[in-house]
Write a protein that holds these residues in place. Structure first.
Motif, short mmCIF file in Angstrom:
data_model
loop_
_atom_site.label_atom_id
_atom_site.label_comp_id
_atom_site.label_asym_id
_atom_site.label_seq_id
_atom_site.Cartn_x
_atom_site.Cartn_y
_atom_site.Cartn_z
N PHE A 16 17.69 -29.61 6.03
CA PHE A 16 17.42 -28.64 7.08
C PHE A 16 18.36 -28.85 8.27
O PHE A 16 18.80 -27.88 8.91
CB PHE A 16 15.96 -28.77 7.53
CG PHE A 16 15.52 -27.66 8.44
CD1 PHE A 16 15.50 -26.35 7.99
CD2 PHE A 16 15.12 -27.93 9.74
CE1 PHE A 16 15.09 -25.32 8.83
CE2 PHE A 16 14.71 -26.90 10.57
CZ PHE A 16 14.70 -25.60 10.12
N THR A 20 20.72 -25.99 9.65
CA THR A 20 20.67 -25.66 11.08
C THR A 20 22.06 -25.63 11.69
O THR A 20 22.44 -24.70 12.38
CB THR A 20 19.79 -26.69 11.83
OG1 THR A 20 18.48 -26.62 11.30
CG2 THR A 20 19.75 -26.40 13.33
N TRP A 113 21.76 -35.71 13.84
CA TRP A 113 21.44 -34.31 14.15
C TRP A 113 20.88 -34.17 15.55
O TRP A 113 21.26 -33.25 16.31
CB TRP A 113 20.44 -33.80 13.10
CG TRP A 113 19.96 -32.40 13.28
CD1 TRP A 113 20.68 -31.34 13.75
CD2 TRP A 113 18.66 -31.88 12.99
NE1 TRP A 113 19.91 -30.20 13.76
CE2 TRP A 113 18.66 -30.51 13.29
CE3 TRP A 113 17.49 -32.46 12.47
CZ2 TRP A 113 17.53 -29.69 13.12
CZ3 TRP A 113 16.37 -31.65 12.29
CH2 TRP A 113 16.40 -30.28 12.62
N GLU A 117 22.68 -31.64 18.13
CA GLU A 117 21.95 -30.41 18.49
C GLU A 117 21.69 -30.38 20.00
O GLU A 117 21.88 -29.36 20.66
CB GLU A 117 20.64 -30.32 17.69
CG GLU A 117 20.13 -28.89 17.58
CD GLU A 117 18.86 -28.78 16.76
OE1 GLU A 117 18.20 -29.80 16.52
OE2 GLU A 117 18.51 -27.64 16.38
N ASN A 190 2.65 -23.00 19.21
CA ASN A 190 3.97 -23.61 19.01
C ASN A 190 4.75 -22.99 17.85
O ASN A 190 5.93 -23.28 17.65
CB ASN A 190 3.82 -25.13 18.81
CG ASN A 190 5.14 -25.83 18.54
OD1 ASN A 190 5.36 -26.38 17.46
ND2 ASN A 190 6.04 -25.78 19.50
N ASP A 193 8.47 -20.56 18.57
CA ASP A 193 9.65 -20.93 19.34
C ASP A 193 10.81 -20.06 18.86
O ASP A 193 10.77 -19.47 17.80
CB ASP A 193 9.95 -22.43 19.21
CG ASP A 193 10.97 -22.72 18.14
OD1 ASP A 193 12.15 -22.71 18.46
OD2 ASP A 193 10.56 -22.94 16.99
N SER A 195 14.14 -20.96 18.73
CA SER A 195 15.34 -21.54 18.14
C SER A 195 15.27 -21.45 16.61
O SER A 195 16.27 -21.33 15.93
CB SER A 195 15.55 -22.99 18.58
OG SER A 195 14.63 -23.84 17.97
N LEU A 196 14.03 -21.48 16.10
CA LEU A 196 13.86 -21.38 14.65
C LEU A 196 14.26 -19.99 14.15
O LEU A 196 14.77 -19.82 13.07
CB LEU A 196 12.39 -21.68 14.30
CG LEU A 196 12.11 -22.12 12.87
CD1 LEU A 196 12.83 -23.42 12.54
CD2 LEU A 196 10.61 -22.32 12.65
N ASP A 289 12.69 -23.30 25.54
CA ASP A 289 11.95 -24.31 26.31
C ASP A 289 11.76 -23.89 27.77
O ASP A 289 12.56 -23.16 28.35
CB ASP A 289 12.67 -25.66 26.22
CG ASP A 289 12.39 -26.33 24.87
OD1 ASP A 289 12.02 -25.62 23.92
OD2 ASP A 289 12.55 -27.55 24.77
N GLY A 364 5.15 -29.54 20.61
CA GLY A 364 6.27 -29.00 19.87
C GLY A 364 7.06 -29.96 19.00
O GLY A 364 6.87 -31.18 19.03
N LEU A 366 10.51 -30.54 18.74
CA LEU A 366 11.58 -31.39 19.24
C LEU A 366 11.00 -32.66 19.87
O LEU A 366 11.53 -33.76 19.69
CB LEU A 366 12.44 -30.62 20.25
CG LEU A 366 13.60 -31.43 20.84
CD1 LEU A 366 14.56 -31.88 19.75
CD2 LEU A 366 14.34 -30.64 21.90
N ARG A 369 10.29 -35.02 17.13
CA ARG A 369 11.51 -35.67 16.62
C ARG A 369 11.93 -36.81 17.54
O ARG A 369 12.35 -37.87 17.09
CB ARG A 369 12.63 -34.63 16.51
CG ARG A 369 12.40 -33.62 15.40
CD ARG A 369 13.43 -32.49 15.41
NE ARG A 369 14.79 -32.96 15.31
CZ ARG A 369 15.86 -32.20 15.56
NH1 ARG A 369 15.71 -30.94 15.91
NH2 ARG A 369 17.07 -32.70 15.44
N LYS A 402 8.70 -28.21 12.00
CA LYS A 402 9.91 -27.40 11.89
C LYS A 402 11.14 -28.26 11.67
O LYS A 402 12.25 -27.88 12.05
CB LYS A 402 10.11 -26.59 13.18
CG LYS A 402 8.96 -25.67 13.54
CD LYS A 402 9.24 -25.05 14.89
CE LYS A 402 7.99 -24.60 15.57
NZ LYS A 402 8.18 -24.43 17.01
O1 F6P Z 1 14.77 -27.44 13.50
C1 F6P Z 1 14.25 -26.40 14.09
C2 F6P Z 1 14.47 -26.51 15.53
O2 F6P Z 1 15.51 -25.77 16.06
C3 F6P Z 1 14.66 -27.95 15.82
O3 F6P Z 1 15.93 -28.18 16.14
C4 F6P Z 1 13.72 -28.23 16.90
O4 F6P Z 1 13.14 -29.42 16.61
C5 F6P Z 1 12.80 -27.07 16.84
O5 F6P Z 1 13.34 -26.08 16.13
C6 F6P Z 1 12.43 -26.52 18.13
O6 F6P Z 1 11.10 -26.35 18.00
P1 F6P Z 1 10.11 -26.62 19.19
O7 F6P Z 1 10.32 -25.51 20.13
O8 F6P Z 1 8.78 -26.61 18.53
O9 F6P Z 1 10.45 -27.96 19.74
#
Ligand code: F6P
Ligand code: MG
Length: 439
Positions: A16, A20, A113, A117, A190, A193, A195-196, A289, A364, A366, A369, A402
Motif C-alpha cells: 500500500f 500510495t 514511507w 509521505e 474517521n 479523510d 488523502s485516501l 487534517d 485517525g 496517521l 502509524r 488505512k
Molecule cells: O495511507 C492512507 C493515508 O494517506 C495514509 O498515508 C495516512 O495514514 C492516512 O491515509 C490518512 O488518514 P487519517 O486522516 O485517518 O490519518
C-alpha cells in the motif's frame, strides 16, 4: 532479542505504501496544482501581477516536486526558513547516515514511507511559503470546507441528537451507552479523510447513528470499556475542584471534526471530563487534517448554520473556548516525520503537556502509524510494545484502518481477515479503539 521490524516503505512493490507513492501522492500534487490554477483570477484581483507571478512560482515548484517523486530522485534538504526547517534537514541527514554507504541517498521509493509521505506535505508547504504573497494560502482548504458543507445533513442529525439528550436524567448504564455511541460516531467519522480519496470529496452522507449496530462487527479491537472505567471512576472519586483533562490529538477537519466536537461536548456535559484540549496541525497536512483556521471555521459554520440545533451546539462550543474549557494547541512536532516514541527527546515540552491529561485520544490512521512507529509489526504484538516507551498518560487510538499496520490482534484474526477480505487493512472499513494504560 528479536530484530526490531523494518519500516513500511514503497520499496515493497505492490504494498500500500508503494501504491500510495506511485499513484495517490502524484494525484494529490496534481490536484494542488490545479487548485492554484483555478484561483488565478482571485490572486490577480487581490494582488495584481505579483499574485500571478507567485502562482506561477508555486506551480513550478510543485511540478518539480511531482517530478522528483515520480522519478524516485534523492530527497533534498529544505531551503525555506520556517520553524522546523533545521529539524527536517537534520532528520534527512540522519536518514542518510542510516544507509551506511556514502553513494546512496534517501529517496522517495527507498526510504521509510512515513518519512517521505510527511516530507511531501512539508515540501508543499515550502512551495507555498516561498511564493509570497500566497504564503498563507491553504491548498486544501477548499476540499476540507466542501467535505463539511456536503455533510450538512449528518451534522444536523448529530447536533440534534446531542441537544435532545437529557444527560442529567440518565442513569449510569444509560450514560455509558451514550458514551459508547458517541465514541463510535467519532471512530466512523474517521472514514472520511481526503488523502485516501486523493482529495476527492469524501463526505458523510449516511445516517451514522442508525448504522452503528451494523458497523460493530468491523471493530477489530474494542477497548471502549477501559475508557469508560477510567473516566467514570474519575467522575465518582474526584474532588469538586479537581481537573479531569481529556486531550484529542485531532485528525481530519470537516465531518470528522464535528464528531470529535460532539464527543468532547458530551464529555463536559456528562462531567466525565472537565477540560478538553485539542491538538491540531500548524500547516496544511495530509489533505484534510485540522489547522487552527479549520477549527475556527467549522465552529463558526455550525454556529451560524440555519438549523436551530446546530446553532445551539456552535454557541455552546464557542462558550467552552471562551471559558478555557476547550483549548486548542498546536506544535511543530505533529508535522515532523518522527514516531511518537521520539517525542520525549525531540519535543519534551509537548510530552510534558500531554502528561497533564487523564486520557489522550489519538484520532485517525496517521496518528496510529506514528504511535506504532510505522513498522511491519506482527499483528499479535501488544500495543504497549509497539508504543516503544511512549506513555505520557493513558491513551487510546481511535482509527479506521488505512495503512498496512495493526498490532494487538488475537492470534489468527489477521489471517482470517486476509482470507475473507484481502484489503481489510487499507480501505477504512474496519476500526479500532486501542487503549494503553493501567486497567
Ligand atoms: O495511507 C492512507 C493515508 O494517506 C495514509 O498515508 C495516512 O495514514 C492516512 O491515509 C490518512 O488518514 P487519517 O486522516 O485517518 O490519518
Ligand atoms: Mg488525516
Amino acid at each position: 532479542m528479536a530484530e526490531p521490524p523494518d519500516f513500511l516503505s514503497a520499496r515493497d512493490v505492490g504494498s500500500f505504501a508503494y501504491i500510495t507513492m506511485k499513484d495517490r501522492t502524484p494525484q494529490i500534487l496534481t490536484k494542488v496544482i490545479d487548485t492554484l490554477h483555478r484561483h488565478k483570477s482571485e490572486f490577480f484581483e487581490k494582488y495584481g501581477e505579483v499574485g500571478m507571478e507567485a502562482e506561477k512560482k508555486a506551480i513550478s515548484l510543485l511540478s518539480k516536486l511531482r517530478n522528483e517523486l515520480q522519478t524516485d530522485k534523492p530527497i533534498i534538504p529544505l531551503v525555506d526558513k520556517w520553524a522546523d526547517t533545521d529539524i527536517w534537514n537534520q532528520y534527512l541527514e540522519y536518514q542518510r547516515s542510516l544507509l551506511n554507504d556514502s553513494d546512496r541517498k534517501p529517496s522517495w521509493f527507498q526510504s521509510p514511507w512515513l518519512f517521505v509521505e510527511c516530507y511531501m506535505y512539508r515540501r508543499i508547504h515550502e512551495a507555498i511559503i516561498q511564493s509570497p504573497p500566497l504564503d498563507d494560502f491553504d491548498v486544501f482548504k477548499e476540499s476540507k470546507d466542501q467535505n463539511f458543507l456536503e455533510s450538512q445533513e449528518s451534522v444536523n442529525v448529530l447536533c440534534t441528537y446531542l441537544q435532545q439528550l437529557t444527560i442529567e436524567d440518565l442513569d449510569e448504564n444509560q450514560l455509558k451507552d451514550e458514551f459508547f455511541k458517541l465514541l463510535q460516531i467519532s471512530l466512523w467519522g474517521n472514514k472520511c479523510d481526503l488523502s485516501l480519496s486523493g482529495g476527492e470529496s469524501s463526505s458523510q452522507k449516511t445516517d451514522l447513528l442508525n448504522s452503528l449496530e451494523d458497523l460493530k462487527p468491523f471493530i477489530l479491537v474494542n477497548d471502549m470499556q477501559h475508557l469508560w472505567s477510567l473516566l467514570s471512576k474519575l467522575r465518582k472519586t474526584r474532588k469538586k475542584t479537581s481537573i479531569v483533562r481529556v486531550d484529542f490529538v485531532l485528525d481530519n477537519s470537516g465531518f470528522e471534526l464535528i464528531t470529535d466536537f460532539i464527543l468532547a461536548d458530551f464529555l463536559l456535559s456528562s462531567r466525565l471530563a472537565t477540560e478538553i484540549h485539542f491538538h491540531g496541525k500548524m500547516i496544511p497536512w495530509f489533505v484534510s487534517d485540522t489547522t487552527l483556521r479549520d477549527f475556527n471555521w467549522v465552529m463558526e459554520q455550525v454556529k451560524h448554520g440555519n438549523h436551530e440545533h446546530q446553532a445551539k451546539c456552535g454557541g455552546d462550543w464557542e462558550k467552552y473556548v471562551q471559558a478555557g474549557r476547550w483549548v486548542y494547541h498546536d506544535h511543530v512536532f505533529w508535522t515532523l516525520p518522527y514516531a511518537y516514541c521520539a517525542m520525549f527527546q525531540v519535543a519534551p515540552d509537548l510530552y510534558a503537556e500531554l502528561q497533564k491529561a487523564c486520557l489522550i485520544i489519538f484520532k485517525g490512521d496517521l496518528n496510529y502509524r506514528k504511535l506504532a512507529g510505522d513498522k511491519k509489526w506482527e499483528f499479535t504484538v501488544p500495543f504497549h510494545e509497539a508504543l516503544n516507551g511512549f506513555h505520557p498518560a493513558p491513551l487510546c487510538s481511535i482509527r479506521t484502518l488505512k495503512a498496512e499496520i495493526q498490532v494487538g490482534l488475537p492470534p489468527g484474526l489477521a489471517e482470517q481477515l486476509t482470507a475473507s477480505d484481502p484489503s481489510w487493512l487499507t480501505t477504512g472499513k474496519y476500526g479500532i479503539f486501542q487503549f494503553d494504560g493501567p486497567v
